[in-house]
Write a protein that holds these residues in place. Sequence first.
Motif, short mmCIF file in Angstrom:
data_model
loop_
_atom_site.label_atom_id
_atom_site.label_comp_id
_atom_site.label_asym_id
_atom_site.label_seq_id
_atom_site.Cartn_x
_atom_site.Cartn_y
_atom_site.Cartn_z
N GLY A 187 0.81 -1.22 0.00
CA GLY A 187 0.00 0.00 0.00
C GLY A 187 0.84 1.26 0.00
O GLY A 187 2.05 1.24 -0.17
N GLY A 188 0.14 2.37 0.20
CA GLY A 188 0.81 3.66 0.06
C GLY A 188 0.95 4.06 -1.39
O GLY A 188 1.88 4.77 -1.77
N THR A 189 -0.02 3.63 -2.21
CA THR A 189 0.04 3.84 -3.65
C THR A 189 -0.52 5.23 -4.00
O THR A 189 -1.52 5.37 -4.71
CB THR A 189 -0.74 2.73 -4.37
OG1 THR A 189 -1.99 2.51 -3.70
CG2 THR A 189 0.04 1.43 -4.34
N HIS A 190 0.17 6.24 -3.52
CA HIS A 190 -0.34 7.62 -3.52
C HIS A 190 -0.13 8.37 -4.83
O HIS A 190 -0.51 9.53 -4.92
CB HIS A 190 0.28 8.40 -2.36
CG HIS A 190 1.78 8.48 -2.40
ND1 HIS A 190 2.50 9.37 -1.63
CD2 HIS A 190 2.71 7.78 -3.13
CE1 HIS A 190 3.79 9.22 -1.86
NE2 HIS A 190 3.93 8.27 -2.76
N HIS A 191 0.47 7.72 -5.83
CA HIS A 191 0.63 8.38 -7.14
C HIS A 191 -0.51 8.02 -8.09
O HIS A 191 -0.49 8.48 -9.24
CB HIS A 191 1.97 8.00 -7.77
CG HIS A 191 3.17 8.41 -6.98
ND1 HIS A 191 3.33 9.69 -6.51
CD2 HIS A 191 4.25 7.70 -6.56
CE1 HIS A 191 4.48 9.77 -5.84
NE2 HIS A 191 5.03 8.58 -5.84
N ALA A 192 -1.46 7.22 -7.64
CA ALA A 192 -2.61 6.88 -8.48
C ALA A 192 -3.67 7.98 -8.39
O ALA A 192 -4.09 8.36 -7.30
CB ALA A 192 -3.20 5.54 -8.06
N TYR A 193 -4.07 8.49 -9.54
CA TYR A 193 -5.07 9.55 -9.65
C TYR A 193 -6.46 8.93 -9.83
O TYR A 193 -6.60 7.72 -9.93
CB TYR A 193 -4.76 10.43 -10.86
CG TYR A 193 -3.63 11.42 -10.69
CD1 TYR A 193 -3.88 12.79 -10.75
CD2 TYR A 193 -2.32 11.00 -10.49
CE1 TYR A 193 -2.85 13.72 -10.63
CE2 TYR A 193 -1.27 11.91 -10.37
CZ TYR A 193 -1.55 13.27 -10.43
OH TYR A 193 -0.54 14.19 -10.30
N THR A 194 -7.45 9.79 -9.93
CA THR A 194 -8.80 9.29 -10.17
C THR A 194 -8.87 8.51 -11.49
O THR A 194 -9.58 7.51 -11.58
CB THR A 194 -9.82 10.46 -10.25
OG1 THR A 194 -9.34 11.43 -11.17
CG2 THR A 194 -10.03 11.09 -8.90
#
Length: 300
Positions: free
Chosen positions: A116-123
Amino acid sequence: MIKIAYHPLYKHPLPEGHRFPMIKYELLPQQLVHEGTALQEDFFEPSLPNLDVVLAVHKKEYVDDLLQLTLDPKAARKIGFPLSSALVERELRIANGTILGTEFALQNGISFNIAGGTHHAYTNRGEAFCLLNDQAIGAQYLLNTYRFKKILIVDLDVHQGNGTAEIFKNNASVYTFSVHGKSNYPFKKEISNLDIALEDNTSDVDYLNCIKYHLPQLIESLQPDFIFYLAGIDILETDKLGKLSCTIEGCKKRDEIVLSHCFKNQIPVQVSMGGGYSPDIKTIIEAHANTYRVASAIFS
């Protein structure tokens, strides 16, 4: 009790150039059990999520392209991993590990996701090894399920949480707080509610002072119902993709500050592990394991 999401697919095999970072997903649970920080029964294997929960954050066309492996080649290249059904399933299970983790955190105060921590994924797109934004999906799940008034996302990965910032830019119920390297990827930053961009070679003292100053103020002013913590260890001076100069002890102290404030204020917290790319796998495992050791000491 601290529940930890882990699935064998987390260590999904990749082409040679991508394999090294994935080893930690297998070794970290082994280390935690070996040293007694966690028991085997503390781990749970996330199932596939209800797609409606994913679609509450990500655009249907994008999710359909992932599921059907019809993503535009240019968009797939931005993700950085070769697209496959196993990779998409991995991302879905990671997302559900965080969703289920929110429920465990509400019961026990804290939960973890080994990945997790997949914070570069946008809408509507993925990038930088992130397909689906697990903590954003978890936050929206809590808003929809429990009608929480305020959620705080504390993103302390060395890279700005650009996807998370974009997802919640018009959502006043989620406050995004990102402390990251000023000159690190992404080079075109999004706008979080609070961005702290640190200069190259920032050391423990300045880094920790930043967290000590801002986090208590945010908790006091926001009074969040829930906190998501992205505990990236790519702030280490040894990290190949980071440009800061924090030590393993400094990284551990950072975890103590964040988790102590969650515990003291009785705010449930879900922790995703984020990045870590030091050349020695022992450094990666030690730094990640410290986060669990700290949590065990505080929440036991």
